[in-house]
Design a protein around this motif. Structure first.
Motif, PDB file in Angstrom:
ATOM      1  N   LEU A  40      -4.801   8.513   0.961  1.00  0.00           N
ATOM      2  CA  LEU A  40      -3.426   8.668   1.345  1.00  0.00           C
ATOM      3  C   LEU A  40      -2.622   9.242   0.204  1.00  0.00           C
ATOM      4  O   LEU A  40      -1.763  10.091   0.721  1.00  0.00           O
ATOM      5  CB  LEU A  40      -2.816   7.101   1.266  1.00  0.00           C
ATOM      6  N   ARG A  41      -2.846   9.165  -0.915  1.00  0.00           N
ATOM      7  CA  ARG A  41      -2.104   9.974  -1.767  1.00  0.00           C
ATOM      8  C   ARG A  41      -2.567  11.667  -1.803  1.00  0.00           C
ATOM      9  O   ARG A  41      -1.634  12.488  -1.666  1.00  0.00           O
ATOM     10  CB  ARG A  41      -2.582   9.669  -3.375  1.00  0.00           C
ATOM     11  N   GLU A  42      -3.848  11.624  -1.222  1.00  0.00           N
ATOM     12  CA  GLU A  42      -4.248  13.193  -1.066  1.00  0.00           C
ATOM     13  C   GLU A  42      -3.581  14.040   0.122  1.00  0.00           C
ATOM     14  O   GLU A  42      -3.533  15.033   0.191  1.00  0.00           O
ATOM     15  CB  GLU A  42      -5.781  13.224  -1.162  1.00  0.00           C
ATOM     16  N   SER A  43      -3.056  12.876   0.931  1.00  0.00           N
ATOM     17  CA  SER A  43      -2.901  13.690   2.476  1.00  0.00           C
ATOM     18  C   SER A  43      -1.478  13.821   2.476  1.00  0.00           C
ATOM     19  O   SER A  43      -0.988  14.237   3.422  1.00  0.00           O
ATOM     20  CB  SER A  43      -3.413  12.797   3.579  1.00  0.00           C
ATOM     21  N   SER A  44      -0.764  13.279   1.518  1.00  0.00           N
ATOM     22  CA  SER A  44       0.737  13.403   1.763  1.00  0.00           C
ATOM     23  C   SER A  44       1.329  12.945   3.045  1.00  0.00           C
ATOM     24  O   SER A  44       1.813  13.724   3.948  1.00  0.00           O
ATOM     25  CB  SER A  44       1.057  14.744   1.236  1.00  0.00           C
ATOM     26  N   PRO A  45       0.908  11.752   3.515  1.00  0.00           N
ATOM     27  CA  PRO A  45       1.254  11.349   4.950  1.00  0.00           C
ATOM     28  C   PRO A  45       2.757  10.888   5.231  1.00  0.00           C
ATOM     29  O   PRO A  45       3.656  10.680   4.167  1.00  0.00           O
ATOM     30  CB  PRO A  45       0.409  10.104   4.768  1.00  0.00           C
ATOM     31  N   THR A  46       3.214  10.857   6.369  1.00  0.00           N
ATOM     32  CA  THR A  46       4.355  10.271   6.701  1.00  0.00           C
ATOM     33  C   THR A  46       4.219   8.636   6.808  1.00  0.00           C
ATOM     34  O   THR A  46       3.175   8.418   6.806  1.00  0.00           O
ATOM     35  CB  THR A  46       4.753  10.782   8.151  1.00  0.00           C
ATOM     36  N   PHE A  97       0.839  -1.132   0.016  1.00  0.00           N
ATOM     37  CA  PHE A  97      -0.009  -0.002  -0.049  1.00  0.00           C
ATOM     38  C   PHE A  97       0.995   1.051  -0.115  1.00  0.00           C
ATOM     39  O   PHE A  97       0.608   2.329  -0.482  1.00  0.00           O
ATOM     40  CB  PHE A  97      -1.125  -0.031   1.177  1.00  0.00           C
ATOM     41  N   ILE A  98       1.846   1.203   0.776  1.00  0.00           N
ATOM     42  CA  ILE A  98       2.992   2.453   0.897  1.00  0.00           C
ATOM     43  C   ILE A  98       3.580   2.594  -0.390  1.00  0.00           C
ATOM     44  O   ILE A  98       3.739   3.684  -1.017  1.00  0.00           O
ATOM     45  CB  ILE A  98       3.702   2.182   1.928  1.00  0.00           C
ATOM     46  N   LYS A  99       3.903   1.505  -1.035  1.00  0.00           N
ATOM     47  CA  LYS A  99       4.631   1.543  -2.361  1.00  0.00           C
ATOM     48  C   LYS A  99       3.538   2.175  -3.499  1.00  0.00           C
ATOM     49  O   LYS A  99       3.945   3.174  -4.381  1.00  0.00           O
ATOM     50  CB  LYS A  99       4.764   0.257  -2.969  1.00  0.00           C
ATOM     51  N   LEU A 100       2.362   2.114  -3.429  1.00  0.00           N
ATOM     52  CA  LEU A 100       1.386   2.451  -4.238  1.00  0.00           C
ATOM     53  C   LEU A 100       1.216   3.902  -4.057  1.00  0.00           C
ATOM     54  O   LEU A 100       0.494   4.766  -4.925  1.00  0.00           O
ATOM     55  CB  LEU A 100       0.006   1.597  -4.298  1.00  0.00           C
ATOM     56  N   VAL A 101       1.433   4.462  -2.731  1.00  0.00           N
ATOM     57  CA  VAL A 101       1.211   5.956  -2.519  1.00  0.00           C
ATOM     58  C   VAL A 101       2.354   6.564  -3.259  1.00  0.00           C
ATOM     59  O   VAL A 101       2.124   7.590  -4.156  1.00  0.00           O
ATOM     60  CB  VAL A 101       1.211   6.169  -1.044  1.00  0.00           C
ATOM     61  N   ALA A 102       3.480   5.928  -3.122  1.00  0.00           N
ATOM     62  CA  ALA A 102       4.813   6.678  -3.930  1.00  0.00           C
ATOM     63  C   ALA A 102       4.725   6.372  -5.407  1.00  0.00           C
ATOM     64  O   ALA A 102       5.180   7.500  -6.080  1.00  0.00           O
ATOM     65  CB  ALA A 102       6.038   5.965  -3.475  1.00  0.00           C
ATOM     66  N   ASN A 103       4.251   5.155  -5.771  1.00  0.00           N
ATOM     67  CA  ASN A 103       4.109   4.888  -7.247  1.00  0.00           C
ATOM     68  C   ASN A 103       2.961   4.281  -7.841  1.00  0.00           C
ATOM     69  O   ASN A 103       2.931   3.104  -7.556  1.00  0.00           O
ATOM     70  CB  ASN A 103       5.523   4.094  -7.706  1.00  0.00           C
ATOM     71  N   PRO A 104       1.902   4.999  -8.122  1.00  0.00           N
ATOM     72  CA  PRO A 104       0.790   4.133  -8.565  1.00  0.00           C
ATOM     73  C   PRO A 104       0.909   2.953  -9.797  1.00  0.00           C
ATOM     74  O   PRO A 104       0.059   2.367  -9.813  1.00  0.00           O
ATOM     75  CB  PRO A 104      -0.069   5.323  -9.057  1.00  0.00           C
ATOM     76  N   LEU A 105       2.020   3.287 -10.311  1.00  0.00           N
ATOM     77  CA  LEU A 105       2.308   2.289 -11.525  1.00  0.00           C
ATOM     78  C   LEU A 105       2.762   1.086 -11.092  1.00  0.00           C
ATOM     79  O   LEU A 105       3.170   0.264 -12.006  1.00  0.00           O
ATOM     80  CB  LEU A 105       2.957   2.849 -12.678  1.00  0.00           C
ATOM     81  N   ASP A 106       3.122   0.871 -10.043  1.00  0.00           N
ATOM     82  CA  ASP A 106       3.755  -0.388  -9.269  1.00  0.00           C
ATOM     83  C   ASP A 106       2.979  -1.781  -9.409  1.00  0.00           C
ATOM     84  O   ASP A 106       1.983  -1.877  -8.502  1.00  0.00           O
ATOM     85  CB  ASP A 106       4.158  -0.121  -7.907  1.00  0.00           C
ATOM     86  N   LEU A 107       2.888  -2.607 -10.656  1.00  0.00           N
ATOM     87  CA  LEU A 107       1.839  -3.501 -10.642  1.00  0.00           C
ATOM     88  C   LEU A 107       1.958  -4.428  -9.834  1.00  0.00           C
ATOM     89  O   LEU A 107       1.142  -5.107  -9.010  1.00  0.00           O
ATOM     90  CB  LEU A 107       2.035  -4.051 -12.085  1.00  0.00           C
ATOM     91  N   PRO A 108       3.316  -5.154  -9.400  1.00  0.00           N
ATOM     92  CA  PRO A 108       3.388  -6.137  -8.290  1.00  0.00           C
ATOM     93  C   PRO A 108       2.781  -5.652  -7.056  1.00  0.00           C
ATOM     94  O   PRO A 108       2.117  -6.403  -6.431  1.00  0.00           O
ATOM     95  CB  PRO A 108       4.981  -6.190  -8.089  1.00  0.00           C
ATOM     96  N   ALA A 109       2.975  -4.300  -6.713  1.00  0.00           N
ATOM     97  CA  ALA A 109       2.410  -3.785  -5.327  1.00  0.00           C
ATOM     98  C   ALA A 109       0.872  -3.677  -5.554  1.00  0.00           C
ATOM     99  O   ALA A 109       0.195  -3.959  -4.554  1.00  0.00           O
ATOM    100  CB  ALA A 109       2.989  -2.542  -4.815  1.00  0.00           C
TER     101      ALA A 109
END
Length: 712
Positions: free
Chosen positions: A461-467, A398-410
Motif C-alpha cells: 500500500l505504501r509503495e503504490s500511493s493508493p487512493t 490500515f489506512i492510517k498506517l499508510v499515512a503514518n507508519p509511526l501510529d502505534l494505536p493503529a
C-alpha cells in the motif's frame, strides 16, 4: 368539582371515555391524544363510583403507567395507587408470587435478570463442552436474544435461526443443545427468565380455573395501551381476564405496529372485534402534532395498506408549506444536500428540533462525515456511531498506517486480528520496524505467517500511493474473512458498514484528507448521552417512535434500504415497512423532507447504478408534495407542485413511480450469478445492466457481463 369531559375532549375522545361497558377498541392515530383519552377514562370510571382497585391498566413501560395514573390523580385530586397498573410482565410477576405454590414452587421462585440468564448459558456451554476455545461462537447475549425471539414469536428456535440468523447456521446444532440445557437448568434451580413470566401465568390460569375465576372477578375494568405491540401470549392473557363479555378497552394504532422482530403481532389488533364479539370501534383521527399537509401525505402512504382500519388523520394546524421530496443524483451526493437543508432549517428551528431518520444505523455514516466537516454537532440514537464501530476502526487502522507508519494505536489495531499476537508482541514489532531491526521482524514472520501477510499488505500500500478507495479494497481482501470470525453475531451488518465506508471514500483523491474528514470531530459531542439543546438528532425510525420534532428529514428512501432488502421477500414484512414509513413521517410537526437518491454507488463496478424509489411513495399524489431534483451543477431545482419545469424529474403515472433510464424487460428472463445463484430479471437498465430478483438476496442491479442468461 366534577370534570367537564365534553369540554376537555374532542368528540371521538369523549365517546371513548364514556363508553365503559363491554369490549371497546380505540384506534388512536399518531398524535391523536391517546394518553389523554386513557387518563380521562380512568378519572371518569372513578368518578362513576368504580373502586380504583378493580381497574387493571396494562402498559408497555412502567413510566407510561405511572404517568397515566399520576395525571388521572391530578384531575381527581386524589391518589390512584389502588389501580393495578404496570407492564404485562410486572403484573404477571405479582400474580405468580401470589400463587407460586400451585406451580410447584414451594419455596417461591426468582426471576433471572439478563446477566443471570447469560450466566446459565455460560454454565450450559461448559457442561456440554460447546465452543471450547472457539472465539467465533456467538456471544452469550446473542444466544439469549435468539431464545427470547423464539419464545416471544412462539416459533421453533431452528426456524428463527434459518429465517433471521442464517449466518449462524454452522452453529445450529450447538445452539439447539444450549436451548435444551438452559431450560433444564432453569427448572433445576426453580428460576424463570423475563420471557417465561407470561407463559407461566397463562399456564397457571388455564390449569387452575378457580384462580382465573377469582382474578377475573377482581378486575371489573381492563385497559390495555399500545395494543398493536402485544404478542400472541399477551393477547391470550387479555382474553382470559376479560372473558367474552368483559369490560375491556384496547387502545392502539395498527398503522404503528413496527415491532414484529420482537414478537409483536398486528393480527391482535386487527382481530380484536372477532375475538371480542360486540366490540365498539372508535377512531381518534384528529391530530394535535402535525400540520395538515404532512398528514395528507401520511394518509396517502397508508392508503395502500392491504389490512388496516381505515382512518384519515386531520389537523386544525394549516400550512402552505408542502412536504418536500428531494432527489439527489446519488447516495454519494445525498449527505451534502441533507446538510444544506439542515443549515437552511436551522434559521427557522433550534438544532435539537431537527431530526434525520433512517432505516438502519449504518445508513447515516456518510452524513456523519459531512456533519463533522461542517462542524454541526449531533447525537445518534439506534445503531452505533460511525466512528465508534469496531470494524470501521479496524479497517481504518490500515489506512492510517499508510499515512503514518509511526501510529502505534493503529498498529496495534491492525495486528489485533492475528492469533497469538498480543499487546507485547505488537509493541516489539512496532519498535523493531522503527529501528530498522529486520532480524526481529523476519523471525516473527517465520514464526507466524499471518504477520508476514499484514506486513506485505502495508508495504504494498505504501509503495503504490493508493487512493482511499483502492487502499480500502486491498484491506478488505485481507480483513473481510476476519469479520466473520471476530463478529459472528452480526457480521452481515458489519459488512454493510464496510461497504458504506468504501462509498464514503470513493470521491477522495488522497488518504490524508479522507482520514481528516473522518476523525476531526467536535470534542463537545463525544460521550454525550443525554438530549442536548444544541445538537442535531440522528436516529433510526424504530428509536424515534414516540418522539417528535419540528423538522424531520428521511434519507435513503430507495428499495433495499427503505424498505429493507430482507423485507422485499415477505408480504408481511413489506407491509410493516410501510407502517414504519408512516411512523417516521408522523414524527414531524412543521417540516418533512423525503430524500430519494436517483442512484446508488456500486463500489464493485465503481459506478452509480439506478435506484428504484421507495415503493410506498408511489401512493402519494403529486399535488401533496413539492419536488426537487439535483442537477449536475450541484443545485436543486423545483420540479413538483407549484413549480414549472420543461423536463420532469420522474416518469410514470406517479412522479415517484420509476427511475430514469430504466425500461421494462420485454420478456422475464432467468439468469445465474456466481455469488447470488439463479435469479429472475425484472427490468433491463440501459445500456448494459439488469435488475434481478435473487431469492434470499433480494433485488440487485448487475452488469450484463457478470450474469449467465438461461432462457434468452
Amino acid at each position: 368539582m366534577l370534570i367537564d369531559y365534553e369540554k376537555e375532549l374532542n368528540p371521538a375522545q369523549y365517546e371513548a371515555v364514556l363508553t365503559t361497558e363491554g369490549p371497546l377498541l380505540v384506534i388512536a392515530g399518531a398524535g391523536s391524544g391517546k394518553t389523554r383519552t386513557i387518563v380521562y377514562r380512568l378519572a371518569y370510571l372513578v368518578e362513576q363510583g368504580i373502586p380504583p382497585a378493580s381497574i387493571l391498566l396494562l402498559t408497555f413501560t412502567r413510566k407510561a403507567s405511572q404517568e397515566m395514573l399520576g395525571r388521572a390523580g391530578e384531575l381527581l385530586g386524589m391518589g390512584m395507587n389502588a389501580v393495578r397498573g404496570g407492564t404485562f410482565h410486572s403484573f404477571a410477576f405479582f400474580l405468580l408470587r401470589k400463587y407460586a405454590h400451585l406451580l410447584g414452587y414451594e419455596n417461591g421462585f426468582t426471576v433471572l435478570d439478563r446477566s443471570d440468564a447469560e450466566g446459565l448459558i455460560k454454565q450450559a456451554k461448559e457442561e456440554l463442552d460447546i465452543a471450547k476455545g472457539d472465539r467465533s461462537f456467538p456471544k452469550k447475549s446473542t444466544v439469549i436474544s435468539l431464545l427470547s425471539q423464539a419464545r416471544n414469536k412462539e416459533m421453533d428456535l431452528g426456524d428463527i435461526l434459518r429465517q433471521d440468523a442464517g449466518h449462524l447456521d454452522g452453529y445450529r446444532e450447538d445452539i439447539l443443545r444450549l436451548e435444551k440445557r438452559y431450560k433444564e437448568l432453569k427448572t433445576q434451580y426453580q428460576v424463570v427468565d423475563y420471557d417465561d413470566l407470561l407463559f407461566v401465568l397463562e399456564k397457571l390460569l388455564i390449569s387452575h380455573p378457580e384462580v382465573l375465576e377469582q382474578e377475573r372477578a377482581a378486575y371489573q375494568y381492563i385497559m390495555v395501551d399500545e395494543y398493536q405491540d402485544t404478542n400472541r401470549v399477551q393477547a391470550r392473557l387479555v382474553k382470559l381476564f376479560a372473558g367474552n363479555t368483559g369490560n375491556v378497552m384496547a387502545v392502539g394504532d395498527d398503522a404503528q405496529s413496527i415491532y414484529a422482530f420482537r414478537g409483536a403481532n398486528i393480527q391482535n389488533i386487527l382481530d380484536f372485534p372477532d375475538v371480542f364479539p360486540g366490540t365498539r370501534v372508535i377512531k381518534l383521527e384528529q391530530n394535535y402534532r402535525s400540520v395538515q399537509p404532512i398528514l395528507s401525505l401520511t394518509n396517502a402512504i397508508l392508503a395502500g395498506s392491504q389490512q388496516k382500519y381505515t382512518k384519515k388523520l386531520f389537523s386544525q394546524k394549516e400550512s402552505t408549506r408542502l412536504p418536500e421530496v428531494v432527489k439527489p443524483l446519488s447516495d454519494s451526493t445525498e449527505a451534502r444536500l441533507v446538510v444544506a437543508k439542515i443549515l437552511e432549517l436551522e434559521k427557522e428551528f433550534p438544532l435539537h428540533e431537527i431530526a434525520v431518520l433512517f432505516r438502519a444505523g449504518y445508513h447515516s455514516y456518510a452524513l456523519e462525515v459531512e456533519l463533522n466537516k461542517m462542524g454541526i454537532k449531533f447525537q445518534k440514537y439506534g445503531g452505533i456511531k460511525f466512528s465508534d464501530a469496531a470494524h470501521i476502526k479496524d479497517a481504518l487502522a490500515f489506512i492510517k498506517l499508510v499515512a503514518n507508519p509511526l501510529d502505534l494505536p493503529a498498529f496495534r489495531r491492525a495486528f489485533s486480528g492475528i492469533k497469538g499476537v498480543g499487546p507485547k508482541t505488537c509493541e516489539r514489532l512496532f519498535h523493531a520496524l522503527g529501528a530498522g531491526d529486520r532480524d526481529t521482524i523476519d523471525k516473527a514472520c517465520r514464526k507466524n505467517a499471518a504477520i508476514r501477510t499484514v506486513m506485505d499488505l502495508l508495504d504494498s500500500l505504501r509503495e503504490s500511493s493508493p487512493t482511499p478507495l483502492s487502499a480500502l479494497e486491498a484491506v478488505y481482501e485481507y480483513y473481510k474473512p476476519l469479520v466473520e470470525h471476530r463478529f459472528p453475531d452480526d457480521y452481515p451488518r458489519r459488512i454493510s458498514g464496510l461497504d458504506e465506508l468504501a462509498q464514503i471514500a470513493s470521491p477522495y483523491k488522497d488518504i490524508e484528507t479522507f482520514l481528516a474528514d473522518l476523525t476531526l470531530e467536535n470534542p463537545d459531542q463525544l460521550g454525550s448521552s443525554n438530549m442536548s439543546q444544541d445538537q442535531l438528532i440522528l436516529s433510526t425510525v424504530h428509536s424515534a417512535k414516540g418522539l417528535e420534532w419540528s423538522a424531520v428529514i428521511l434519507i435513503n428512501l430507495v428499495e433495499e434500504r427503505f424498505p429493507s432488502r430482507h423485507a422485499m421477500n415477505s408480504a408481511e414484512e413489506f407491509e410493516e415497512e410501510r407502517r414504519l414509513l408512516y411512523v417516521a413521517c408522523t414524527r414531524a410537526r412543521e417540516y418533512l423532507g423525503l430524500f430519494v437518491p436517483s442512484a446508488l454507488y456500486n463500489r464493485y463496478y465503481q459506478s452509480n447504478d439506478p435506484a428504484m424509489p421507495c415503493p410506498f411513495l408511489q401512493d402519494i399524489p403529486s399535488h401533496l408534495f413539492t419536488e426537487f431534483k439535483e442537477t449536475y451543477g450541484g443545485r436543486t431545482v423545483g420540479v413538483g407542485a407549484g413549480q414549472k419545469t420543461s423536463a420532469p424529474a420522474f416518469s410514470g403515472t406517479s412522479p415517484l413511480s420509476s427511475s430514469p433510464s430504466v425500461s421494462s424487460a420485454t420478456t422475464p428472463t432467468t439468469c445465474r450469478h456466481k455469488i447470488f445463484g439463479q435469479g429472475k430479471i425484472v427490468e433491463r437498465i440501459d445500456p448494459d445492466k439488469y435488475k434481478i430478483n435473487f431469492p434470499g438476496f433480494g433485488l440487485k442491479v448487475i452488469v450484463r457481463d457478470y450474469v449467465e442468461l438461461l432462457d434468452e
